[in-house]
Design a protein around this motif. Sequence first.
Motif, PDB file in Angstrom:
ATOM      1  N   HIS A 175       0.832  -1.207   0.000  1.00  0.00           N
ATOM      2  CA  HIS A 175       0.000   0.000   0.000  1.00  0.00           C
ATOM      3  C   HIS A 175       0.870   1.262   0.000  1.00  0.00           C
ATOM      4  CE1 HIS A 175      -3.441  -2.602   0.798  1.00  0.00           C
ATOM      5  NE2 HIS A 175      -2.775  -3.124   1.820  1.00  0.00           N
ATOM      6  N   LEU A 176       1.824   1.292  -0.929  1.00  0.00           N
ATOM      7  CA  LEU A 176       2.754   2.408  -1.000  1.00  0.00           C
ATOM      8  C   LEU A 176       2.039   3.667  -1.483  1.00  0.00           C
ATOM      9  CD1 LEU A 176       5.921   0.709  -2.536  1.00  0.00           C
ATOM     10  CD2 LEU A 176       5.254   0.926  -0.134  1.00  0.00           C
ATOM     11  N   ALA A 177       2.435   4.800  -0.897  1.00  0.00           N
ATOM     12  CA  ALA A 177       1.811   6.076  -1.272  1.00  0.00           C
ATOM     13  C   ALA A 177       2.140   6.434  -2.716  1.00  0.00           C
ATOM     14  CB  ALA A 177       2.281   7.181  -0.329  1.00  0.00           C
ATOM     15  N   TRP A 178       3.377   6.200  -3.124  1.00  0.00           N
ATOM     16  CA  TRP A 178       3.780   6.439  -4.500  1.00  0.00           C
ATOM     17  C   TRP A 178       5.164   5.867  -4.758  1.00  0.00           C
ATOM     18  CZ3 TRP A 178       8.034   9.440  -3.714  1.00  0.00           C
ATOM     19  CH2 TRP A 178       8.008  10.386  -2.678  1.00  0.00           C
ATOM     20  N   THR A 179       5.486   5.797  -6.041  1.00  0.00           N
ATOM     21  CA  THR A 179       6.806   5.337  -6.498  1.00  0.00           C
ATOM     22  C   THR A 179       7.459   6.458  -7.288  1.00  0.00           C
ATOM     23  OG1 THR A 179       6.158   3.003  -6.593  1.00  0.00           O
ATOM     24  CG2 THR A 179       8.002   3.685  -7.995  1.00  0.00           C
ATOM     25  N   GLY A 234      -3.350   1.112 -11.650  1.00  0.00           N
ATOM     26  CA  GLY A 234      -3.906   2.032 -10.669  1.00  0.00           C
ATOM     27  C   GLY A 234      -2.966   2.400  -9.550  1.00  0.00           C
ATOM     28  N   LEU A 235      -1.655   2.317  -9.787  1.00  0.00           N
ATOM     29  CA  LEU A 235      -0.656   2.576  -8.751  1.00  0.00           C
ATOM     30  C   LEU A 235      -0.018   3.939  -8.974  1.00  0.00           C
ATOM     31  CD1 LEU A 235       1.041  -0.938  -8.771  1.00  0.00           C
ATOM     32  CD2 LEU A 235      -0.527  -0.037  -7.028  1.00  0.00           C
ATOM     33  N   PRO A 236       0.018   4.821  -7.954  1.00  0.00           N
ATOM     34  CA  PRO A 236       0.611   6.150  -8.110  1.00  0.00           C
ATOM     35  C   PRO A 236       2.111   6.049  -8.381  1.00  0.00           C
ATOM     36  CG  PRO A 236      -0.749   6.030  -6.131  1.00  0.00           C
ATOM     37  CD  PRO A 236      -0.566   4.625  -6.613  1.00  0.00           C
ATOM     38  N   ILE A 237       2.573   6.762  -9.390  1.00  0.00           N
ATOM     39  CA  ILE A 237       3.986   6.729  -9.754  1.00  0.00           C
ATOM     40  C   ILE A 237       4.358   8.066 -10.379  1.00  0.00           C
ATOM     41  CG2 ILE A 237       3.496   5.687 -12.013  1.00  0.00           C
ATOM     42  CD1 ILE A 237       6.192   4.154 -11.697  1.00  0.00           C
ATOM     43  N   ILE A 238       5.579   8.522 -10.085  1.00  0.00           N
ATOM     44  CA  ILE A 238       6.047   9.824 -10.562  1.00  0.00           C
ATOM     45  C   ILE A 238       7.089   9.620 -11.647  1.00  0.00           C
ATOM     46  CG2 ILE A 238       7.197  11.973  -9.920  1.00  0.00           C
ATOM     47  CD1 ILE A 238       6.064  11.476  -7.069  1.00  0.00           C
ATOM     48  N   GLY A 239       6.812  10.206 -12.807  1.00  0.00           N
ATOM     49  CA  GLY A 239       7.699  10.099 -13.950  1.00  0.00           C
ATOM     50  C   GLY A 239       6.876  10.181 -15.214  1.00  0.00           C
ATOM     51  N   PRO A 240       7.480  10.526 -16.333  1.00  0.00           N
ATOM     52  CA  PRO A 240       6.751  10.581 -17.598  1.00  0.00           C
ATOM     53  C   PRO A 240       6.432   9.186 -18.129  1.00  0.00           C
ATOM     54  CG  PRO A 240       9.057  11.020 -17.977  1.00  0.00           C
ATOM     55  CD  PRO A 240       8.883  10.942 -16.494  1.00  0.00           C
ATOM     56  N   ILE A 261       0.240  14.029 -24.334  1.00  0.00           N
ATOM     57  CA  ILE A 261       1.168  13.350 -23.433  1.00  0.00           C
ATOM     58  C   ILE A 261       1.048  13.984 -22.050  1.00  0.00           C
ATOM     59  CG2 ILE A 261       3.601  12.909 -22.919  1.00  0.00           C
ATOM     60  CD1 ILE A 261       4.113  12.826 -25.932  1.00  0.00           C
ATOM     61  N   ASP A 262       0.626  13.193 -21.077  1.00  0.00           N
ATOM     62  CA  ASP A 262       0.509  13.657 -19.699  1.00  0.00           C
ATOM     63  C   ASP A 262       1.872  13.498 -19.041  1.00  0.00           C
ATOM     64  OD1 ASP A 262      -0.272  14.396 -17.181  1.00  0.00           O
ATOM     65  OD2 ASP A 262      -1.361  12.545 -16.738  1.00  0.00           O
ATOM     66  N   TYR A 263       2.647  14.558 -19.072  1.00  0.00           N
ATOM     67  CA  TYR A 263       4.032  14.515 -18.614  1.00  0.00           C
ATOM     68  C   TYR A 263       4.093  15.033 -17.188  1.00  0.00           C
ATOM     69  CZ  TYR A 263       9.153  14.750 -19.053  1.00  0.00           C
ATOM     70  OH  TYR A 263      10.496  14.554 -18.890  1.00  0.00           O
ATOM     71  N   ARG A 264       4.405  14.140 -16.244  1.00  0.00           N
ATOM     72  CA  ARG A 264       4.540  14.507 -14.834  1.00  0.00           C
ATOM     73  C   ARG A 264       5.877  14.004 -14.315  1.00  0.00           C
ATOM     74  NH1 ARG A 264      -1.061  14.934 -12.100  1.00  0.00           N
ATOM     75  NH2 ARG A 264      -2.458  14.959 -13.903  1.00  0.00           N
ATOM     76  N   GLY A 265       6.524  14.822 -13.531  1.00  0.00           N
ATOM     77  CA  GLY A 265       7.814  14.429 -12.975  1.00  0.00           C
ATOM     78  C   GLY A 265       8.851  15.487 -13.233  1.00  0.00           C
ATOM     79  N   VAL A 266       9.960  15.097 -13.880  1.00  0.00           N
ATOM     80  CA  VAL A 266      11.099  15.995 -14.088  1.00  0.00           C
ATOM     81  C   VAL A 266      11.336  16.205 -15.574  1.00  0.00           C
ATOM     82  CG1 VAL A 266      13.557  16.365 -13.664  1.00  0.00           C
ATOM     83  CG2 VAL A 266      12.166  15.172 -11.954  1.00  0.00           C
ATOM     84  N   ALA A 306       8.820  15.184  -0.078  1.00  0.00           N
ATOM     85  CA  ALA A 306       7.643  14.316  -0.066  1.00  0.00           C
ATOM     86  C   ALA A 306       6.386  15.120  -0.392  1.00  0.00           C
ATOM     87  CB  ALA A 306       7.499  13.628   1.286  1.00  0.00           C
ATOM     88  N   ARG A 307       6.317  16.352   0.084  1.00  0.00           N
ATOM     89  CA  ARG A 307       5.192  17.220  -0.253  1.00  0.00           C
ATOM     90  C   ARG A 307       5.221  17.591  -1.732  1.00  0.00           C
ATOM     91  NH1 ARG A 307       5.099  22.414   2.860  1.00  0.00           N
ATOM     92  NH2 ARG A 307       3.034  22.564   1.889  1.00  0.00           N
ATOM     93  N   ILE A 308       6.412  17.828  -2.261  1.00  0.00           N
ATOM     94  CA  ILE A 308       6.532  18.145  -3.676  1.00  0.00           C
ATOM     95  C   ILE A 308       6.053  16.972  -4.524  1.00  0.00           C
ATOM     96  CG2 ILE A 308       8.177  18.599  -5.536  1.00  0.00           C
ATOM     97  CD1 ILE A 308       9.876  20.130  -3.499  1.00  0.00           C
ATOM     98  N   ALA A 309       6.457  15.766  -4.148  1.00  0.00           N
ATOM     99  CA  ALA A 309       6.063  14.575  -4.898  1.00  0.00           C
ATOM    100  C   ALA A 309       4.547  14.426  -4.924  1.00  0.00           C
ATOM    101  CB  ALA A 309       6.713  13.336  -4.294  1.00  0.00           C
ATOM    102  N   ARG A 310       3.911  14.668  -3.792  1.00  0.00           N
ATOM    103  CA  ARG A 310       2.451  14.573  -3.739  1.00  0.00           C
ATOM    104  C   ARG A 310       1.810  15.620  -4.644  1.00  0.00           C
ATOM    105  NH1 ARG A 310      -1.034  11.220  -3.986  1.00  0.00           N
ATOM    106  NH2 ARG A 310       0.149  10.035  -2.428  1.00  0.00           N
ATOM    107  N   ALA A 311       2.387  16.825  -4.690  1.00  0.00           N
ATOM    108  CA  ALA A 311       1.850  17.876  -5.558  1.00  0.00           C
ATOM    109  C   ALA A 311       1.987  17.506  -7.035  1.00  0.00           C
ATOM    110  CB  ALA A 311       2.568  19.198  -5.280  1.00  0.00           C
ATOM    111  N   LEU A 312       3.061  16.801  -7.399  1.00  0.00           N
ATOM    112  CA  LEU A 312       3.230  16.361  -8.784  1.00  0.00           C
ATOM    113  C   LEU A 312       2.138  15.384  -9.166  1.00  0.00           C
ATOM    114  CD1 LEU A 312       7.109  15.805  -8.940  1.00  0.00           C
ATOM    115  CD2 LEU A 312       5.799  17.794  -9.697  1.00  0.00           C
ATOM    116  N   LEU A 313       1.762  14.521  -8.241  1.00  0.00           N
ATOM    117  CA  LEU A 313       0.715  13.539  -8.510  1.00  0.00           C
ATOM    118  C   LEU A 313      -0.671  14.172  -8.535  1.00  0.00           C
ATOM    119  CD1 LEU A 313       1.937  10.576  -6.289  1.00  0.00           C
ATOM    120  CD2 LEU A 313       1.761  10.566  -8.789  1.00  0.00           C
TER     121      LEU A 313
END
Length: 423
Positions: free
Chosen positions: A64-68, A88-94, A261-266, A305-312
Amino acid sequence: MKLLVVGSGGREHCLVWKLSQSPLVETIFVAPGNGGTATTPKACNLSIDPLDFPRLADFAQQEHLAWTFVGPEQFLALGIVDYFRARGLPIIGPTQAGAQIESSKAWAKQLMVEAGVPTAQAQVFTDPLQAQASLDQGIWPRVIKADGLAQGKGVVIAYDRAEALDALQTCFALGGSGATVVIEQFLVGEELSVLALTDGTTIVPLVAAQDHKTIGEGDTGPNTGGMGTYAPVPLATAQIMAKVQTRVLQPTLDALRRRSIDYRGVLYAGLMIDPNGEPAVVEFNCRLGDPETQVVLPLLKTDFARIARALLDGTLADLPLEWHPGCAACVVVAAGGYPGSYRKGDPIKGLEKVSGYATVFHAGTAREGVDWVTQGGRVLGVTGSGATLADALQASYQAIAQLYFPDMYYRRDIGFKALQVTV
């Protein structure tokens, strides 16, 4: 919260180090991680191959990870984000489509032309003979690039036809990553690395850094994955950064959105700033830089960690970034022979002696019993901080003086363009 970071380099060690400081974070799993992440508070290495997307996703689901967060470009280019999203798993990156901005220099060049982003004029070739024939026109030097991923080493500046022919032969011999070759005009100026964060709508640059890509002092010799970096950079004035935002970052994000293209991350822009202060894109990367991350994140005051959540969540615009005062400098300690062939398994001495303002980020290390040993070309990244760049570099080099392994190599002139002296 419990998190997963994918990767095993110095960038990932620095990211895990930063996340471990967040009161929001309980546990950081790292797949596969390295010796440094294994000893970072709150972190736990996983013996899961990052290429095994199903197994990684199963773990994320079961825990039950918050994100990857995905570090290296390789896994982004292979579609790890698409796979996690499909489950359906939250993940950060394009996504794989977005990661083409790094995995295909030809694709990225086409996108930049479409978006009106300033960049070098270029030609794309899949036929070696046509590529060779193009060398008869134009001026020297030229830049020869393998189209695909080459770990930062698929670029050659050729100063004459002979060097260009050698570079073309090398690139085409790479097979997959070199099946297509890009030949560009040579841009004159000073390089700047701008790592930007985006939630798909808002894009925010982090503090600019300057990498030292070549193996030799004075920026000589073949390219590497990066031999050192520092931040902030005097070159990156408010006026130049405003141009980067309006002429490079925002138009690129807009062009990606036009392609659905839904580009999220860096989005990492490797730039050349010409003598008139005008930026042009040398190349884009789809992830955090290495070793730029090792100076940018230590300067970042805002909880990552707050930044990562905002990206998602798509709320990056609501989270202003704060920065620590002063400077940071990272000097990479490499194995002798890098970026060519090098030994592995040499014992690393003196890590326990490093203290003060320097932090050692592990890149190519492994643990054998109670000993640390070398396991890669770029072995360690030693980051110092201080009120000035000179102070930060002094902290880095003083820490390196405590370290030893056979044939260890590092550049002694990191930051020389800013200091105008050799350290």
